[in-house]
Design an enzyme around this catalytic site. Structure first.
Site, PDB file in Angstrom:
ATOM      1  N   GLU A 181      41.668  50.194  44.595  1.00 38.37           N
ATOM      2  CA  GLU A 181      42.956  49.502  44.125  1.00 38.37           C
ATOM      3  C   GLU A 181      43.442  49.391  46.009  1.00 38.37           C
ATOM      4  O   GLU A 181      44.861  49.977  45.782  1.00 38.37           O
ATOM      5  CB  GLU A 181      43.470  50.198  43.488  1.00 38.37           C
ATOM      6  CG  GLU A 181      43.403  50.666  41.875  1.00 38.37           C
ATOM      7  CD  GLU A 181      44.052  50.899  41.188  1.00 38.37           C
ATOM      8  OE1 GLU A 181      45.745  51.435  41.793  1.00 38.37           O
ATOM      9  OE2 GLU A 181      44.226  51.569  40.188  1.00 38.37           O
ATOM     10  N   GLU A 390      39.515  52.248  35.127  1.00 40.99           N
ATOM     11  CA  GLU A 390      40.731  53.005  34.368  1.00 40.99           C
ATOM     12  C   GLU A 390      41.067  52.104  33.621  1.00 40.99           C
ATOM     13  O   GLU A 390      41.410  50.719  33.677  1.00 40.99           O
ATOM     14  CB  GLU A 390      41.589  53.249  36.023  1.00 40.99           C
ATOM     15  CG  GLU A 390      40.954  54.412  36.477  1.00 40.99           C
ATOM     16  CD  GLU A 390      41.873  54.383  38.229  1.00 40.99           C
ATOM     17  OE1 GLU A 390      43.110  53.880  37.687  1.00 40.99           O
ATOM     18  OE2 GLU A 390      41.476  54.076  39.123  1.00 40.99           O
TER      19      GLU A 390
END
Ligand code: FCB
Length: 484
Positions: A181, A390
């Site tokens: 991320e 995720e």
């Protein structure tokens, strides 16, 4: 239940799951080094930006730090046994840069590497395939003091660290992701300041984004030289699944702007040959892109990768500024934490709305359709095999009088999202794996230990692990190869 239970195959064949997943689908769970390891000052590890940020008063709830976390550094054998008991076929974790190369320069520390050698050996002994993330937000503090991600040199430091890690661990880790991320690293770390290092400069956030991209590309180049040809290289992006609040041109324009600075800032140079012109126009008053991006950078960032990884929690609904929502509270429902500074350089005026009011303990709306849409959109736009690295939810879990942790809301969240993955696969997306966030309760960044995402409960006083009912259910899903 064990992985080698001789009745398993026959049983699974007898009761085929209603929603099946492709053979070889990776059934995983994920964690990150700073969130679970602890042992912050052991075996040569020095502080990362998160150690320093967590020690800065007011930055992390209750002054919590990752000093001890869930002590995975010392308890990894027990943790891997638990993964094996649950039947996980793969485990995604991150390598701690300050454990492997403490100052971000110079040779690797063998004791740091030894931990990851022992962890991966233990995983492989249990038939669990390791997926390593090179950077899950723990920049060595020395590199932040030398300028951090807003300076170009950090990208080169990252590639060097990637090479050290690959040389030592490349024989036992089949799948590598460079960055986790990077949107959060750049825009929460240097824009809104709710993440380490807590700086609040829109220009620095954009520079950080470019140097994270460049670090990714340089690292891919370094990894390809060192790793076996079979190694799969990737990056984990939290691409925002955007929806306009209404069908007006103004709200579609809001989607375009957030898509540029939230998504295409990564996917443009990684997959489409360069930074999008509209992003550069939206932010031209903040950075000189011609000066920031040097000749050859975009080609470097665009080095081919093998898989694209998505972290998905909820959709993002946006609109143009609206008079009736002028209060600060309503204006920043983007789920990324409260700050007086926007994490959206150049698009600070865009208003964020909750997709619905079916919320997790993070206040994040539950909308599994967004995961299907994300995967199908990625398949269409980038044509790479995909993984969900995720997905999961925090809820207020309690240990019941029976010693058990019943978490029906998490179980429902995961079930809905696995159905969403199956739907994407059925519609043509090549999704190779799913990693639940998270294996263990852990340090949830600025929220400290107040938010529990684990399918395994951790008592932070005794470090006792208790699989929640969602873990038992997930283990059954894995055993059956799909959903009932
Ligand atoms: C993601 C992070 C992960 C975890 C989850 C809840 O943004 O990658 O470390 O904190 O959110």
């Amino acid at each position: 239940m064990t992985m080698t239970d001789p009745t398993t195959a026959a049983h699974a064949a007898a009761a085929a799951p209603r929603v099946a997943f492709p053979p070889g689908f990776a059934w995983g769970a994920a964690t990150a080094a700073y969130q679970i390891e602890g042992a912050a000052a052991e075996d040569g590890r020095t502080p990362s930006i998160w150690d320093v940020f967590a020690r800065t008063p007011g930055k992390v709830l209750n002054g919590d730090t990752g000093d001890v976390a869930v002590d995975h550094y010392h308890r990894f054998r027990e943790d891997v046994r638990l993964m094996a008991d649950l039947g996980l076929t793969s485990y995604r974790f991150s390598l701690s840069w300050p454990r492997i190369q403490p100052t971000g320069r110079g040779p690797a520390v063998e004791r740091g590497l030894d931990f990851y050698r022992a962890l991966t050996d233990t995983l492989l002994e249990h038939g669990i395939s390791p997926v390593a993330t090179l950077y899950h937000w723990d920049l060595p503090q020395d590199l932040e003091e030398a300028g951090g991600w807003p300076v170009r040199e950090t990208a080169h430091r990252f590639a060097e660290y990637a090479a050290l890690a690959a040389s030592a661990l490349g024989d036992r880790i089949p799948v590598w992701t460079t960055l986790n991320e990077p949107w959060c690293s750049a825009f929460l770390g240097y824009g809104s300041g709710v993440h380490a290092p807590g700086r609040t400069s829109p220009a620095d956030a954009l520079k950080a984004a470019h140097h994270l991209n460049l670090g990714h590309g340089l690292a891919v180049g370094a990894l390809r030289e060192i790793l076996p040809a079979s190694a799969q290289l990737s990056v984990s992006l939290n691409l925002h699944l955007l929806r306009p609040l209404t069908d007006t041109p103004e709200d579609h324009e809001a989607v375009r702007r957030i898509d540029a600075v939230g998504n295409r800032v990564w996917t443009g140079p990684m997959f489409k040959g360069g930074y999008p012109e509209d992003l550069k126009a939206d932010t031209a008053h903040l950075v000189d892109w011609d000066d920031l991006v040097r000749p050859g950078d975009e080609a470097e960032i665009g080095r081919p990768i093998d898989l694209l990884c998505l972290n998905y929690y909820n959709p993002t609904v946006v609109s143009a500024p609206r008079a009736e929502l002028a209060t600060a509270d309503a204006a920043r429902n983007d789920g990324h934490g409260a700050s007086d500074h926007s994490p959206w350089p150049g698009s600070e005026e865009i208003v964020f709305h909750l997709a619905n009011d079916d919320l997790t303990a993070m206040g994040w709306p539950i909308d599994a359709g967004g995961l299907t849409d994300s995967l199908l959109g990625m398949q269409r736009d980038f044509g790479l095999p995909l993984m969900v690295t995720e997905n999961g939810a925090a809820f207020e879990d309690v240990v019941g009088p029976d010693g058990e942790v019943h978490d029906p809301e998490r179980l429902r969240y995961v079930r809905l999202h696995l159905e969403a993955v199956a739907e994407a696969i059925a519609a043509g997306a090549d999704v190779r794996g799913y990693y639940l966030w998270s294996f263990l309760d852990n340090f949830e960044w600025a929220y400290g230990y107040s938010k529990r995402f684990g399918i395994v409960h951790v008592d932070y006083t005794t470090q006792r692990r208790t699989p929640k009912s969602s873990a038992t259910w997930y283990s059954e899903v894995i055993r059956r190869g799909g959903l009932d």
